[in-house]
Design an enzyme around this catalytic site. Structure first.
Site, PDB file in Angstrom:
ATOM      1  N   LYS A  53       2.658  -3.099  -6.916  1.00 64.28           N
ATOM      2  CA  LYS A  53       4.003  -2.928  -7.461  1.00 64.28           C
ATOM      3  C   LYS A  53       5.059  -3.424  -6.487  1.00 64.28           C
ATOM      4  CE  LYS A  53       6.944  -1.481 -10.524  1.00 64.28           C
ATOM      5  NZ  LYS A  53       7.053  -2.232 -11.784  1.00 64.28           N
TER       6      LYS A  53
ATOM      7  N   TRP B  99      -4.120  -2.064   0.092  1.00 64.48           N
ATOM      8  CA  TRP B  99      -4.260  -3.320  -0.641  1.00 64.48           C
ATOM      9  C   TRP B  99      -4.689  -4.361   0.381  1.00 64.48           C
ATOM     10  CZ3 TRP B  99      -2.112  -8.277  -0.813  1.00 64.48           C
ATOM     11  CH2 TRP B  99      -2.268  -8.980  -2.019  1.00 64.48           C
TER      12      TRP B  99
ATOM     13  N   ASN C   7       1.195  -0.116   6.656  1.00 63.88           N
ATOM     14  CA  ASN C   7       1.504  -1.117   5.644  1.00 63.88           C
ATOM     15  C   ASN C   7       2.121  -2.319   6.339  1.00 63.88           C
ATOM     16  OD1 ASN C   7       0.737   0.707   3.709  1.00 63.88           O
ATOM     17  ND2 ASN C   7       2.799   1.171   3.002  1.00 63.88           N
ATOM     18  N   GLY C   8       1.842  -3.512   5.833  1.00 61.43           N
ATOM     19  CA  GLY C   8       2.406  -4.719   6.431  1.00 61.43           C
ATOM     20  C   GLY C   8       1.338  -5.565   7.081  1.00 61.43           C
TER      21      GLY C   8
ATOM     22  N   HIS D   3       4.706 -32.914 -24.200  1.00 61.77           N
ATOM     23  CA  HIS D   3       4.518 -33.682 -22.968  1.00 61.77           C
ATOM     24  C   HIS D   3       3.300 -33.190 -22.180  1.00 61.77           C
ATOM     25  CE1 HIS D   3       8.276 -35.846 -23.497  1.00 61.77           C
ATOM     26  NE2 HIS D   3       8.855 -34.688 -23.800  1.00 61.77           N
TER      27      HIS D   3
ATOM     28  N   GLU E 270      -0.983 -10.644 -16.542  1.00 62.42           N
ATOM     29  CA  GLU E 270      -1.025  -9.564 -15.551  1.00 62.42           C
ATOM     30  C   GLU E 270      -1.935  -8.422 -15.979  1.00 62.42           C
ATOM     31  OE1 GLU E 270       3.099  -8.980 -13.118  1.00 62.42           O
ATOM     32  OE2 GLU E 270       3.228  -8.658 -15.268  1.00 62.42           O
TER      33      GLU E 270
ATOM     34  N   CYS F 206       0.828  -1.198   0.000  1.00 59.71           N
ATOM     35  CA  CYS F 206       0.000   0.000   0.000  1.00 59.71           C
ATOM     36  C   CYS F 206       0.866   1.253   0.000  1.00 59.71           C
ATOM     37  CB  CYS F 206      -0.891  -0.006   1.231  1.00 59.71           C
ATOM     38  SG  CYS F 206      -1.321  -1.650   1.778  1.00 59.71           S
TER      39      CYS F 206
ATOM     40  N   LYS G   6       3.380 -11.206 -18.562  1.00 61.49           N
ATOM     41  CA  LYS G   6       2.931  -9.856 -18.915  1.00 61.49           C
ATOM     42  C   LYS G   6       1.502  -9.892 -19.430  1.00 61.49           C
ATOM     43  CE  LYS G   6       5.197  -7.877 -17.203  1.00 61.49           C
ATOM     44  NZ  LYS G   6       6.204  -8.666 -16.573  1.00 61.49           N
TER      45      LYS G   6
ATOM     46  N   ARG H 227       1.465   1.472  -6.833  1.00 61.54           N
ATOM     47  CA  ARG H 227       1.795   0.394  -5.906  1.00 61.54           C
ATOM     48  C   ARG H 227       0.680  -0.641  -5.802  1.00 61.54           C
ATOM     49  NH1 ARG H 227       6.187   1.930  -2.577  1.00 61.54           N
ATOM     50  NH2 ARG H 227       5.584   0.474  -0.943  1.00 61.54           N
TER      51      ARG H 227
ATOM     52  N   GLU I 143       8.176 -14.891 -19.190  1.00 66.97           N
ATOM     53  CA  GLU I 143       7.955 -13.467 -18.935  1.00 66.97           C
ATOM     54  C   GLU I 143       6.873 -12.912 -19.859  1.00 66.97           C
ATOM     55  OE1 GLU I 143       8.407  -9.548 -17.411  1.00 66.97           O
ATOM     56  OE2 GLU I 143       8.676 -11.577 -16.608  1.00 66.97           O
TER      57      GLU I 143
END
Length: 612
Positions: free
Chosen positions: A607, A74, A100-101, A508, A492, A2, A489, A27, A485
């Site tokens: 973020k 968040w 935060n946390g 496979h 996301e 956050c 992307k 963030r 990657e």
């Protein structure tokens, strides 16, 4: 995760805090709120949704105040709603707190407060902490600072907190453990924030709080004390970040701006470190540890998400060039595996923000077992930069888009330089190859620039595939992490399900998914695996899959075999990921925009992931 902004001084606090919260939107968050103290007392306003929803809630109110704080949340404890949003009042509303946390022992603290007659409005651990501080303050006497210090000695978990009290319009108290917090120092004013982005237009002088430190701002002065009440002398840093770097600069989105910044960010990550003409390579942050790196019997790389993918690329490069065995671990799993780490091991921790909680936890575990820790991160003064023995900054500049782009290529650039430095010191790379690779590295920014010139063609291809619900990405060797990657992307920011695989693994299992509705992106550049990848493409086409191929300029074989091609310049195989990833970033961006997604702030993502 956050965002925190707080202010006390001579300016109007509310507009400053709101602007700061907007700067921290990158963030990731799901609600926002502010607390203000003026003649009407300590007032809290908060709202589920974006900062714009909070602004609407505040419109028409009289909000004059010279002290205030704000937060973007968040959700962890309790769903995203108005009540669970920060700030939170204490039980008797003498305090307001933002946090935060995660407070891991909040349930036990809450149970004790319930027995004392406390009630709680929210489901959050943050409200529990605020009530706990107030309870100590009221029942044990002393100052608010002492109450905060006593409360935090009982807390288990991670936190960055800021507290206001209705009793003092000059006082902010901030503290941190495991979650970033920076104090800005201006002319007769102070700022608190999760990072420097909300405050750089007001001051360049900042203090980065360390774990277990409390900042007491009162009567126009700043004092730093530890949890055991030891006063420390803060080191004031000069922030080099410029305001222009955190603005869009004419681009529609930060993500697009950052994709197009890669020629510069790759060059900046090499600047002063590479001289190909002389075969010279220098990484100042590793100078005292380069012998240890070259002599190591094993390297363990830890990271999360995009940083983990950069680590996978580095695994290939270190083993190929420096002949050192490498293991790449998810930082989030590393500490729970009781890993076998010896004193001769090198652990490389990769994090864009330098604040990733899982990666920090992995660092602490590895340090406790005697390993030497190198950090690769983008933020000067970040927790990882301070927790490691040595390392190298990426110099990518601020990355505001939640989905990393230039962070990946900057990390791969720095990791490649580390591998080359280790190989040179170890004496296992020919001078001719070293000079060739350094020269190739210096040419990469121009080659990325050339890929970016194909943006319109990539947009045309993206339009065709906006319908898709699934994608498969395939690559071999160094391009396998690039496939991972590229898939990351896409999912996301577009919310399309996508998976990356080594191309040979398709048969496979994943080949069962191939039909005319399945787009398959194949990285098929001219390298040692080229003929094998061509065979994999034929397997896809035999099952009517639609193939988008990333090819090397001048390839005359693939255009007749696949549905679409995106050409990239010829690059040495070792350095291919720096170029082959760029069209995948653009493809994901364009598909997401065409599907109407918020590419800079995708749902549910943050973020800087500062909780485990």
């Amino acid at each position: 995760m956050c965002g925190i902004v707080a202010y006390v001084g001579h300016r109007e606090a509310c507009p400053l805090v709101i602007k700061g919260l907007k700067r921290l939107e990158y963030r990731g968050y799901d609600s926002a709120g502010v607390a203000l103290l003026n003649g009407d007392g300590l007032k809290v306003y908060k709202k589920k949704g974006k900062v714009s929803a909070l602004e609407h809630e505040l419109s028409g109110r009289t909000l004059h105040a010279k002290i205030g704080m704000g937060h973007t949340r968040w959700a962890t404890h309790g769903e995203p709603n108005d009540v669970n949003a920060h700030p939170h009042y204490s039980f008797h509303r003498k305090l307001a707190i933002i946090h935060n946390g995660i407070i891991e022992n909040y349930a036990a603290i809450k149970e004790n407060l319930l027995r004392k007659g406390h009630t709680f409005a929210s489901e959050t651990d943050t409200e529990v902490l605020g009530q706990f501080i107030e309870d100590i303050w009221e029942n044990q006497g002393g100052t608010l600072e002492e109450a905060v210090r006593l409360a935090l000695q009982e807390v288990v978990g991670a936190y960055a907190i800021v507290i206001m009290t209705e009793d003092d319009p000059t006082q902010l108290i901030a503290a941190r453990k495991g979650s970033p917090l920076v104090i800005g120092i201006g002319e007769g004013e102070f700022f608190c924030a999760s990072d420097a982005t909300p405050i750089i237009e007001y001051t360049k002088d900042v203090v980065y709080l360390n774990d277990y430190e409390i900042a007491v701002i009162k009567d126009g002065a700043l004092r730093i004390v530890t949890l055991d009440n030891t006063t420390t002398t803060p080191y004031v840093h000069k922030v080099e970040l410029e305001l222009e770097a955190i603005e869009k600069g004419g681009f529609d989105h930060f993500m697009l701006k950052e994709i197009f910044e890669q020629p510069r960010s790759i060059a900046d990550s090499m600047r002063g470190r590479v001289n190909a003409d002389e075969g010279h390579l220098q990484l100042g942050g590793l100078r005292d540890y380069l012998d240890k790196l070259a002599a190591s019997k094993r390297i363990v790389i830890v990271g999360c998400g995009t940083s983990w993918h950069a680590g996978l690329v580095a695994e290939y490069i270190f083993e190929e060039l420096a002949r050192i065995p490498v293991e790449v671990e998810y930082a989030s799993e590393f500490r729970y595996r009781n890993p076998i780490i010896s004193e001769g091991d090198i652990v490389i921790a990769i994090s864009q923000s330098g604040e990733t909680a899982d990666t920090l936890a992995a660092i602490e575990l590895a340090k406790s077992k005697g390993a030497t820790i190198f950090g690769v991160c983008n933020v000067v003064g970040s927790s990882i930069a301070r927790a490691t023995h040595a390392g190298a900054y990426t110099h990518a500049g601020p990355e505001i888009g939640v989905a990393s782009t230039k962070a990946f290529t900057a990390q791969v650039t720095v990791l490649t330089l580390m591998a080359l430095a280790a190989a040179q010191r170890k004496g296992v790379i020919a001078d001719s190859l070293l000079r060739q690779l350094l020269a190739e590295l210096e040419s990469i920014p121009a080659k990325v620039e050339k890929v970016l010139q194909a943006a319109e063609k990539i947009k045309e291809i993206a339009y065709i595939f906006t319908y898709a619900r699934n994608f498969i990405y395939l690559g071999r060797g160094l391009n396998f992490p690039v496939a991972l990657e590229g898939a990351l992307k896409l999912k996301e920011i577009s919310y399309i399900h996508a998976e990356g695989y080594p191309a040979a693994e398709m048969k496979h299992g994943p080949i069962a998914l191939i039909d005319e509705d399945m787009p398959v992106v194949v990285i098929a550049t001219k390298d040692s695996s080229y003929e094998k990848v061509v065979s994999n493409i034929q397997e896809v086409k035999a099952r009517k899959g639609r193939v988008i191929a990333i090819t090397t300029e001048g390839d005359t074989q693939l255009p007749d075999m696949v549905d679409f091609t995106i050409e990239i310049p010829k690059v040495h195989e070792i350095l291919m990921p720096l170029v082959s990833v760029v069209p995948l970033q653009l493809l994901a961006y364009d598909i997401a925009v065409m599907r109407g997604r918020n590419v800079d702030q995708p749902r549910n993502l943050a973020k800087s992931v500062t909780v485990e």
